[in-house]
Design a protein around this motif. Structure first.
Motif, PDB file in Angstrom:
ATOM      1  N   GLY A 181       0.841  -1.205   0.000  1.00 49.42           N
ATOM      2  CA  GLY A 181       0.000   0.000   0.000  1.00 49.42           C
ATOM      3  C   GLY A 181       0.870   1.246   0.000  1.00 49.42           C
ATOM      4  N   ASN A 182       0.803   2.001  -1.103  1.00 46.12           N
ATOM      5  CA  ASN A 182       1.577   3.238  -1.253  1.00 46.12           C
ATOM      6  C   ASN A 182       0.648   4.407  -0.944  1.00 46.12           C
ATOM      7  OD1 ASN A 182       3.049   5.440  -2.135  1.00 46.12           O
ATOM      8  ND2 ASN A 182       2.808   4.956  -4.321  1.00 46.12           N
ATOM      9  N   TRP A 183       0.859   5.023   0.192  1.00 37.55           N
ATOM     10  CA  TRP A 183      -0.074   6.071   0.629  1.00 37.55           C
ATOM     11  C   TRP A 183       0.187   7.423  -0.009  1.00 37.55           C
ATOM     12  CZ3 TRP A 183      -0.385   5.063   6.658  1.00 37.55           C
ATOM     13  CH2 TRP A 183      -1.059   3.850   6.865  1.00 37.55           C
ATOM     14  N   LYS A 184       1.266   7.574  -0.731  1.00 35.98           N
ATOM     15  CA  LYS A 184       1.581   8.857  -1.377  1.00 35.98           C
ATOM     16  C   LYS A 184       1.532   9.979  -0.325  1.00 35.98           C
ATOM     17  CE  LYS A 184      -0.126   6.805  -5.550  1.00 35.98           C
ATOM     18  NZ  LYS A 184      -0.613   6.956  -6.879  1.00 35.98           N
ATOM     19  N   MET A 185       0.984  11.145  -0.674  1.00 34.37           N
ATOM     20  CA  MET A 185       0.986  12.260   0.289  1.00 34.37           C
ATOM     21  C   MET A 185      -0.335  12.264   1.064  1.00 34.37           C
ATOM     22  SD  MET A 185       2.260  16.142  -0.414  1.00 34.37           S
ATOM     23  CE  MET A 185       0.753  16.813  -1.080  1.00 34.37           C
ATOM     24  N   GLY A 190      11.621   5.051  -8.699  1.00 35.50           N
ATOM     25  CA  GLY A 190      11.098   5.345 -10.040  1.00 35.50           C
ATOM     26  C   GLY A 190       9.587   5.249 -10.148  1.00 35.50           C
ATOM     27  N   HIS A 191       8.875   5.494  -9.051  1.00 36.55           N
ATOM     28  CA  HIS A 191       7.415   5.573  -9.188  1.00 36.55           C
ATOM     29  C   HIS A 191       7.097   6.628 -10.252  1.00 36.55           C
ATOM     30  CE1 HIS A 191       3.240   6.524  -8.409  1.00 36.55           C
ATOM     31  NE2 HIS A 191       3.148   5.329  -7.849  1.00 36.55           N
ATOM     32  N   SER A 192       6.039   6.422 -11.015  1.00 34.61           N
ATOM     33  CA  SER A 192       5.789   7.342 -12.136  1.00 34.61           C
ATOM     34  C   SER A 192       5.605   8.777 -11.654  1.00 34.61           C
ATOM     35  CB  SER A 192       4.589   6.887 -12.953  1.00 34.61           C
ATOM     36  OG  SER A 192       3.438   6.976 -12.178  1.00 34.61           O
ATOM     37  N   GLU A 193       5.083   8.962 -10.426  1.00 33.96           N
ATOM     38  CA  GLU A 193       4.942  10.343  -9.941  1.00 33.96           C
ATOM     39  C   GLU A 193       6.306  10.965  -9.668  1.00 33.96           C
ATOM     40  OE1 GLU A 193       2.047   9.293  -6.977  1.00 33.96           O
ATOM     41  OE2 GLU A 193       0.676   8.841  -8.630  1.00 33.96           O
ATOM     42  N   ARG A 194       7.272  10.157  -9.265  1.00 30.60           N
ATOM     43  CA  ARG A 194       8.649  10.656  -9.119  1.00 30.60           C
ATOM     44  C   ARG A 194       9.235  10.970 -10.503  1.00 30.60           C
ATOM     45  NH1 ARG A 194       9.685  12.918  -4.659  1.00 30.60           N
ATOM     46  NH2 ARG A 194      11.605  13.280  -5.808  1.00 30.60           N
ATOM     47  N   TYR A 213       4.918  -3.179 -12.381  1.00 30.92           N
ATOM     48  CA  TYR A 213       4.449  -2.632 -13.647  1.00 30.92           C
ATOM     49  C   TYR A 213       3.232  -1.760 -13.347  1.00 30.92           C
ATOM     50  CZ  TYR A 213       1.870  -2.149 -17.960  1.00 30.92           C
ATOM     51  OH  TYR A 213       1.167  -1.614 -19.010  1.00 30.92           O
ATOM     52  N   GLU A 214       3.392  -0.464 -13.608  1.00 32.77           N
ATOM     53  CA  GLU A 214       2.311   0.482 -13.334  1.00 32.77           C
ATOM     54  C   GLU A 214       2.076   1.371 -14.550  1.00 32.77           C
ATOM     55  OE1 GLU A 214       1.681   1.110  -8.892  1.00 32.77           O
ATOM     56  OE2 GLU A 214       3.172   2.540  -9.509  1.00 32.77           O
ATOM     57  N   PRO A 215       1.135   0.989 -15.406  1.00 32.08           N
ATOM     58  CA  PRO A 215       0.839   1.859 -16.547  1.00 32.08           C
ATOM     59  C   PRO A 215       0.358   3.215 -16.027  1.00 32.08           C
ATOM     60  CG  PRO A 215      -0.811   0.102 -16.330  1.00 32.08           C
ATOM     61  CD  PRO A 215       0.247  -0.170 -15.314  1.00 32.08           C
ATOM     62  N   TRP A 268      -1.350   5.553 -17.218  1.00 32.51           N
ATOM     63  CA  TRP A 268      -2.749   5.888 -17.520  1.00 32.51           C
ATOM     64  C   TRP A 268      -3.729   5.203 -16.561  1.00 32.51           C
ATOM     65  CZ3 TRP A 268      -5.149   1.301 -18.924  1.00 32.51           C
ATOM     66  CH2 TRP A 268      -4.315   0.296 -19.391  1.00 32.51           C
ATOM     67  N   ALA A 269      -3.254   4.245 -15.781  1.00 33.21           N
ATOM     68  CA  ALA A 269      -4.153   3.533 -14.862  1.00 33.21           C
ATOM     69  C   ALA A 269      -3.969   3.986 -13.419  1.00 33.21           C
ATOM     70  CB  ALA A 269      -3.906   2.033 -14.961  1.00 33.21           C
ATOM     71  N   ILE A 270      -3.003   4.883 -13.186  1.00 28.48           N
ATOM     72  CA  ILE A 270      -2.712   5.266 -11.800  1.00 28.48           C
ATOM     73  C   ILE A 270      -3.617   6.397 -11.352  1.00 28.48           C
ATOM     74  CG2 ILE A 270      -0.954   6.210 -10.242  1.00 28.48           C
ATOM     75  CD1 ILE A 270       1.129   4.714 -11.798  1.00 28.48           C
ATOM     76  N   GLY A 271      -4.403   6.120 -10.330  1.00 25.19           N
ATOM     77  CA  GLY A 271      -5.272   7.139  -9.738  1.00 25.19           C
ATOM     78  C   GLY A 271      -6.390   7.593 -10.661  1.00 25.19           C
ATOM     79  N   THR A 272      -6.612   6.892 -11.758  1.00 23.40           N
ATOM     80  CA  THR A 272      -7.606   7.325 -12.737  1.00 23.40           C
ATOM     81  C   THR A 272      -8.888   6.511 -12.624  1.00 23.40           C
ATOM     82  OG1 THR A 272      -6.746   5.714 -14.320  1.00 23.40           O
ATOM     83  CG2 THR A 272      -5.845   7.947 -14.438  1.00 23.40           C
ATOM     84  N   GLY A 282       0.317  -2.435 -10.624  1.00 22.10           N
ATOM     85  CA  GLY A 282      -0.244  -1.292  -9.910  1.00 22.10           C
ATOM     86  C   GLY A 282      -0.993  -0.392 -10.862  1.00 22.10           C
ATOM     87  N   GLY A 283      -2.068   0.219 -10.384  1.00 21.87           N
ATOM     88  CA  GLY A 283      -2.883   1.129 -11.204  1.00 21.87           C
ATOM     89  C   GLY A 283      -4.345   0.825 -10.958  1.00 21.87           C
ATOM     90  N   SER A 284      -4.975   1.589 -10.019  1.00 23.71           N
ATOM     91  CA  SER A 284      -6.393   1.433  -9.697  1.00 23.71           C
ATOM     92  C   SER A 284      -6.783   0.011  -9.283  1.00 23.71           C
ATOM     93  CB  SER A 284      -7.260   1.926 -10.863  1.00 23.71           C
ATOM     94  OG  SER A 284      -6.999   3.302 -11.107  1.00 23.71           O
ATOM     95  N   VAL A 285      -5.896  -0.643  -8.535  1.00 23.76           N
ATOM     96  CA  VAL A 285      -6.276  -1.938  -7.955  1.00 23.76           C
ATOM     97  C   VAL A 285      -7.254  -1.665  -6.806  1.00 23.76           C
ATOM     98  CG1 VAL A 285      -5.473  -3.996  -6.720  1.00 23.76           C
ATOM     99  CG2 VAL A 285      -4.057  -3.001  -8.537  1.00 23.76           C
ATOM    100  N   LYS A 286      -8.349  -2.425  -6.773  1.00 30.74           N
ATOM    101  CA  LYS A 286      -9.333  -2.290  -5.693  1.00 30.74           C
ATOM    102  C   LYS A 286      -9.857  -3.687  -5.363  1.00 30.74           C
ATOM    103  CE  LYS A 286     -11.951   0.370  -9.173  1.00 30.74           C
ATOM    104  NZ  LYS A 286     -10.869   0.720 -10.031  1.00 30.74           N
ATOM    105  N   ALA A 296       0.340  -6.733  -5.788  1.00 29.56           N
ATOM    106  CA  ALA A 296      -0.179  -5.437  -6.214  1.00 29.56           C
ATOM    107  C   ALA A 296       0.498  -4.302  -5.470  1.00 29.56           C
ATOM    108  CB  ALA A 296      -1.679  -5.393  -5.953  1.00 29.56           C
ATOM    109  N   LEU A 297       0.664  -3.190  -6.180  1.00 31.56           N
ATOM    110  CA  LEU A 297       1.080  -1.925  -5.570  1.00 31.56           C
ATOM    111  C   LEU A 297      -0.156  -1.025  -5.645  1.00 31.56           C
ATOM    112  CD1 LEU A 297       3.225  -0.117  -4.332  1.00 31.56           C
ATOM    113  CD2 LEU A 297       4.096   0.362  -6.613  1.00 31.56           C
ATOM    114  N   ILE A 298      -0.672  -0.685  -4.476  1.00 34.50           N
ATOM    115  CA  ILE A 298      -2.005  -0.072  -4.400  1.00 34.50           C
ATOM    116  C   ILE A 298      -1.902   1.326  -3.814  1.00 34.50           C
ATOM    117  CG2 ILE A 298      -4.332  -0.379  -3.447  1.00 34.50           C
ATOM    118  CD1 ILE A 298      -2.964  -3.352  -2.813  1.00 34.50           C
ATOM    119  N   GLY A 299      -2.492   2.299  -4.500  1.00 33.19           N
ATOM    120  CA  GLY A 299      -2.527   3.653  -3.969  1.00 33.19           C
ATOM    121  C   GLY A 299      -3.824   3.876  -3.202  1.00 33.19           C
ATOM    122  N   GLY A 300      -4.801   4.482  -3.874  1.00 32.65           N
ATOM    123  CA  GLY A 300      -6.049   4.901  -3.240  1.00 32.65           C
ATOM    124  C   GLY A 300      -6.702   3.844  -2.353  1.00 32.65           C
ATOM    125  N   ALA A 301      -6.793   2.615  -2.852  1.00 32.01           N
ATOM    126  CA  ALA A 301      -7.533   1.580  -2.102  1.00 32.01           C
ATOM    127  C   ALA A 301      -6.758   1.062  -0.893  1.00 32.01           C
ATOM    128  CB  ALA A 301      -7.902   0.427  -3.035  1.00 32.01           C
TER     129      ALA A 301
END
Ligand code: PGA
Length: 261
Positions: free
Chosen positions: A9-13, A95-99, A167-169, A171-175, A212-216, A232-237
């Motif tokens: 779980g990647n909580w970002k900011m 190398g997270h795509s946001e970085r 692998y985190e496309p 276009w699928a991250i946080g979208t 990773g990318g909108s896994v829920k 999975a590498l999961i942000g929002g969920a």
């Protein structure tokens, strides 16, 4: 080869140190067993020390979202590998795509972070993935090759065993738009083939590669049932203990453990 899944779980900011404590207390009271998968929390820097103390008696791993490759020095705002280790970190994203796209991390910078992580006994999670334009221009494989080539420069087979790839496309991250299980499987199988070509078959077969990318909870099982997807590498969920626990339970059930972990 059966690889042990990693659910991260990647909580970002998101989340203060106090909110991190509340999450961990709730999560640990519900989720006690991970007999068949590894679980990793990646809170912001300001929560790491507290999270490290709270997780020290658990089986949950702790990771950081980024770091500098130098051990110390005049780098205002930066955090060193040793500082992460002192907080109890086991993993660090590289190398997270946001970085890459927000902060400008190049493949070269990512590669230096990867080496610095390994030198400090932190396990790096190298993130790779294409943007929507690149996918539409049929450039996905070229982009993945470039990012793997650049990110893994100077890495030998022995070092590879401590690395995880995500692998985190982009276009699928946080979208909310998830890659289909087939798209994710195809890209991850391509990465595994690349690893086999550049290292060898056993090393490639042993490597954990996450999606990773909108896994829920609703899509976790179909993604993780793909043969090459190892977690999975999961942000929002991952911000809610219940939805994160449901994703872990999906991974566990695919490993043949049905009781909620
Ligand atoms: P998301 O983020 O699950 O919110 O799409 C994934 C990530 O960036 O790691």
């Amino acid at each position: 080869m059966k690889r042990r899944p990693l659910i991260a779980g990647n909580w970002k900011m998101h989340k203060t140190s106090q909110e991190t404590q509340e999450f961990i207390e709730s999560f640990l009271s519900d989720v006690t067993k991970f007999s068949n998968c590894d679980v990793l929390l990646i809170p912001p820097f300001t929560s790491l020390d507290r999270a490290g103390r709270l997780l020290s008696e658990s089986h949950v791993f702790l990771g950081a979202q980024d770091m500098h490759s130098e051990a110390s020095g005049a780098y205002t705002g930066a955090i060193s590998p040793g500082m992460l280790v002192a907080c109890g970190c086991d993993f660090v994203l590289a190398g997270h795509s946001e970085r890459r796209y927000v902060f400008g991390d190049s493949d070269d910078v990512v590669n230096r972070k990867l080496h610095a992580a390994l030198e400090n006994e932190l396990r790096p999670i190298l993130c790779v993935g294409e943007t929507l334009d690149q996918r539409q221009a049929d450039q996905t494989e070229v982009v993945l090759e470039d990012q793997l080539d650049g990110g893994l420069k100077g890495i030998d087979e022995r070092m590879l065993a401590d690395i995880v790839i995500a692998y985190e496309p982009v276009w699928a991250i946080g979208t909310g738009e998830t890659a289909t299980p087939e798209q994710a499987q195809a890209a991850i199988a391509f990465i595994r083939d690349w690893l086999e070509m550049h290292f060898n078959k056993p090393a490639a077969a042993a490597m954990r590669i996450l999606y990773g990318g909108s896994v829920k909870p609703a899509n976790a099982r179909s993604l993780q049932s793909q043969p090459d997807i190892d977690g999975a590498l999961i942000g929002g969920a991952s911000l809610d203990p219940d939805s994160f626990a449901q994703i872990i339970a999906a991974a566990q059930s695919l490993q043949g453990v049905d009781d909620p972990c």
